[in-house]
Design a protein around this motif. Sequence first.
Motif, mmCIF file in Angstrom:
data_model
loop_
_atom_site.group_PDB
_atom_site.id
_atom_site.type_symbol
_atom_site.label_atom_id
_atom_site.label_comp_id
_atom_site.label_asym_id
_atom_site.label_seq_id
_atom_site.Cartn_x
_atom_site.Cartn_y
_atom_site.Cartn_z
ATOM 1 N N ASN A 28 0.796 -1.232 0.000
ATOM 2 C CA ASN A 28 0.000 0.000 0.000
ATOM 3 C C ASN A 28 0.828 1.281 0.000
ATOM 4 O OD1 ASN A 28 -3.057 -0.663 0.208
ATOM 5 N ND2 ASN A 28 -2.035 -2.159 1.510
ATOM 6 N N ASN A 29 2.140 1.172 0.186
ATOM 7 C CA ASN A 29 2.966 2.375 0.032
ATOM 8 C C ASN A 29 3.289 2.624 -1.436
ATOM 9 O OD1 ASN A 29 2.874 2.659 2.761
ATOM 10 N ND2 ASN A 29 5.067 3.042 2.999
ATOM 11 N N ALA A 30 3.103 1.610 -2.280
ATOM 12 C CA ALA A 30 3.290 1.815 -3.723
ATOM 13 C C ALA A 30 2.043 2.478 -4.295
ATOM 14 C CB ALA A 30 3.546 0.484 -4.417
ATOM 15 N N ALA A 55 2.179 13.667 -6.627
ATOM 16 C CA ALA A 55 3.223 14.189 -5.750
ATOM 17 C C ALA A 55 4.509 14.499 -6.520
ATOM 18 C CB ALA A 55 3.510 13.201 -4.620
ATOM 19 N N THR A 56 4.837 13.694 -7.512
ATOM 20 C CA THR A 56 6.068 13.947 -8.273
ATOM 21 C C THR A 56 6.032 15.341 -8.889
ATOM 22 O OG1 THR A 56 6.330 11.591 -8.737
ATOM 23 C CG2 THR A 56 7.530 13.125 -10.168
ATOM 24 N N GLU A 57 4.913 15.677 -9.498
ATOM 25 C CA GLU A 57 4.802 17.011 -10.093
ATOM 26 C C GLU A 57 4.824 18.093 -9.016
ATOM 27 O OE1 GLU A 57 1.376 17.963 -12.640
ATOM 28 O OE2 GLU A 57 1.913 20.067 -12.325
ATOM 29 N N ALA A 58 4.133 17.844 -7.913
ATOM 30 C CA ALA A 58 4.091 18.844 -6.831
ATOM 31 C C ALA A 58 5.499 19.095 -6.278
ATOM 32 C CB ALA A 58 3.147 18.378 -5.725
ATOM 33 N N ILE A 59 6.273 18.023 -6.137
ATOM 34 C CA ILE A 59 7.649 18.136 -5.631
ATOM 35 C C ILE A 59 8.506 18.934 -6.611
ATOM 36 C CG2 ILE A 59 9.760 16.775 -5.245
ATOM 37 C CD1 ILE A 59 7.780 14.544 -4.114
ATOM 38 N N ASN A 60 8.384 18.606 -7.897
ATOM 39 C CA ASN A 60 9.142 19.341 -8.915
ATOM 40 C C ASN A 60 8.774 20.812 -8.926
ATOM 41 O OD1 ASN A 60 10.944 17.816 -11.155
ATOM 42 N ND2 ASN A 60 9.545 16.392 -10.138
ATOM 43 N N ASN A 111 8.962 8.387 5.563
ATOM 44 C CA ASN A 111 9.659 7.696 4.478
ATOM 45 C C ASN A 111 8.788 6.605 3.861
ATOM 46 O OD1 ASN A 111 11.647 5.439 3.422
ATOM 47 N ND2 ASN A 111 12.676 7.404 3.293
ATOM 48 N N ASN A 112 8.816 6.531 2.532
ATOM 49 C CA ASN A 112 7.982 5.555 1.830
ATOM 50 C C ASN A 112 8.488 4.121 1.975
ATOM 51 O OD1 ASN A 112 9.882 7.201 0.185
ATOM 52 N ND2 ASN A 112 9.592 5.566 -1.294
ATOM 53 N N GLU A 113 9.774 3.928 2.247
ATOM 54 C CA GLU A 113 10.297 2.561 2.355
ATOM 55 C C GLU A 113 10.228 2.015 3.778
ATOM 56 O OE1 GLU A 113 13.872 1.589 0.289
ATOM 57 O OE2 GLU A 113 13.579 3.202 -1.163
ATOM 58 N N THR A 166 8.000 19.913 2.565
ATOM 59 C CA THR A 166 7.994 18.510 2.955
ATOM 60 C C THR A 166 7.202 17.672 1.963
ATOM 61 O OG1 THR A 166 7.631 16.958 4.785
ATOM 62 C CG2 THR A 166 5.982 18.677 4.535
ATOM 63 N N ASP A 167 7.753 16.510 1.660
ATOM 64 C CA ASP A 167 7.050 15.509 0.863
ATOM 65 C C ASP A 167 6.267 14.674 1.875
ATOM 66 O OD1 ASP A 167 6.229 13.280 -0.526
ATOM 67 O OD2 ASP A 167 8.230 12.670 -1.181
ATOM 68 N N ALA A 168 4.966 14.943 1.945
ATOM 69 C CA ALA A 168 4.135 14.281 2.967
ATOM 70 C C ALA A 168 3.232 13.226 2.332
ATOM 71 C CB ALA A 168 3.313 15.313 3.726
ATOM 72 N N THR A 169 3.661 12.709 1.186
ATOM 73 C CA THR A 169 2.825 11.780 0.420
ATOM 74 C C THR A 169 2.382 10.566 1.234
ATOM 75 O OG1 THR A 169 4.131 12.458 -1.471
ATOM 76 C CG2 THR A 169 2.701 10.577 -1.796
ATOM 77 N N GLN A 170 3.259 10.071 2.094
ATOM 78 C CA GLN A 170 2.897 8.875 2.864
ATOM 79 C C GLN A 170 2.197 9.214 4.174
ATOM 80 O OE1 GLN A 170 2.910 5.874 1.856
ATOM 81 N NE2 GLN A 170 4.315 5.875 0.115
ATOM 82 N N ALA A 171 2.225 10.451 4.561
ATOM 83 C CA ALA A 171 1.683 10.817 5.875
ATOM 84 C C ALA A 171 0.264 11.365 5.795
ATOM 85 C CB ALA A 171 2.597 11.842 6.545
ATOM 86 N N ALA A 209 -3.171 11.650 -4.251
ATOM 87 C CA ALA A 209 -4.436 10.970 -3.950
ATOM 88 C C ALA A 209 -4.289 9.449 -3.875
ATOM 89 C CB ALA A 209 -5.476 11.333 -5.015
ATOM 90 N N HIS A 210 -3.456 8.874 -4.768
ATOM 91 C CA HIS A 210 -3.483 7.410 -4.873
ATOM 92 C C HIS A 210 -2.799 6.687 -3.711
ATOM 93 C CE1 HIS A 210 0.621 6.202 -6.396
ATOM 94 N NE2 HIS A 210 0.683 7.484 -6.702
ATOM 95 N N LYS A 211 -2.143 7.434 -2.821
ATOM 96 C CA LYS A 211 -1.568 6.802 -1.635
ATOM 97 C C LYS A 211 -2.573 6.775 -0.489
ATOM 98 C CE LYS A 211 2.473 6.265 -3.625
ATOM 99 N NZ LYS A 211 3.754 6.873 -3.336
ATOM 100 N N MET A 212 -3.727 7.395 -0.681
ATOM 101 C CA MET A 212 -4.749 7.396 0.385
ATOM 102 C C MET A 212 -6.120 7.041 -0.170
ATOM 103 S SD MET A 212 -5.262 11.391 1.272
ATOM 104 C CE MET A 212 -4.457 12.675 0.368
#
Length: 387
Positions: free
Chosen positions: A9-11, A73-78, A152-154, A177-182, A202-205
């Motif tokens: 589910n972290n993927a 998130a990748t685009e948001a981070i960039n 951390n995602n891992e 902050t990259d809060a994708t997993q949180a 969205a797809h991580k939640m």
Amino acid sequence: MQLPVYLDNNATTRCDPRVVEAMLPFFTEHYGNAASRTHRYGWAAEEAVDLAREQVAQLTGAEKQEIVFTSGATEAINLALKGVAEAYATKGRHIITVETEHKAVLDACKHLEKQGTSVTLLKVGNNGLIRPADLEAAITPQTILVCVMYANNETGVLQPIREISTICRKHGVLLMTDATQAVGKIPVDVQADGIDLMAFSAHKMHGPKGVGALYVRRKQPRVRVAAQIDGGGHERGMRSGTLNVPGIVGLGKACELAGAEMAATELRLAVLRNRLEKGLLALENITVNGSREFRLPHVTNIAFGYTEGNALLTALNRDIAVSSGSACTSALPEPSHVLTAMGLEEELAHSSLRFSVSRFTTDEEIDYAIQAVATVVETQRKLRIDI
Ligand SMILES: *Cc1c(COP(=O)(O)O)cnc(C)c1O
């Protein structure tokens, strides 16, 4: 029980049926362009986007106007890293980040380095945490941005975001902050946490793939971000392009559900994860990678001594869907950059697997997974001894 049991589910996560239901009318019925100001189709779309913006803001402690919708998130981070580097170039050209960040952060920083920004990579301890004193020591008058992931995602390890933001504030440096997993899993509040920019997806939640957001602080301080995609001036000029209305509706609904169910879900996830961890730790030569204290409730990263990671994964993936860490790099044979940064020997990093549960995971699935891992690990160790 559906096989293989999904413990990755972290993927990505299963889209919640309630999210799909909320999205559907925006494909076929309310298909207007949210930027069409003159007719009903446009108004319906704009209204839906507005509600989603409110739902996202509500979950994160932001204000509606501070949310910029992106493709993920990748685009948001960039956008955050490149947009801040560009907007603040006259103020300074130094960024501080961490060795264990997601590739989206590390690769965007490499890109900026080629253009003359200097980047400091902070190290982490065996527990995966940075030392706030290292951060403070790395700040120079040239520093414009500190970028430290929330979780951390891992490994699921949580960085001390509040301590970090206090240091950033003291030195007048922005915190991204990259809060994708949180986001959606644990309480995240941009005000209380002192965050200036925050990326999530969205797809991580349990939302749809291909949509996410960047939070950009508007007051104290007002953060400037130079657009990286030019066009019609959507999203207050920061991200042009016709809005993905169904996707944004899905992100909004996912945020609403996550917020409403967070307290109960957080507990249940931890119970499931702990059950899995306890079952696996009953085997010999098993260690958990990273802090078990400062960690997301639904993730565990485990090193299986005396096994070979690829063989382990191949044998396991018939019964359970897990991964060796970040999905983006799992095609490469290199060991995880996160685990090696934490001081793991290459061989042990290679024999580590990430398990991540979700609100759809059941006790039955966990018990099945424990059994499957035990069988595979024992078989492989026996083979090694025979050789
Ligand atoms: C998944 C993930 C990303 C990338 O998100 P996308 O929306 O898939 O681009 C970035 N950072 C972390 C920590 C992630 O887990």
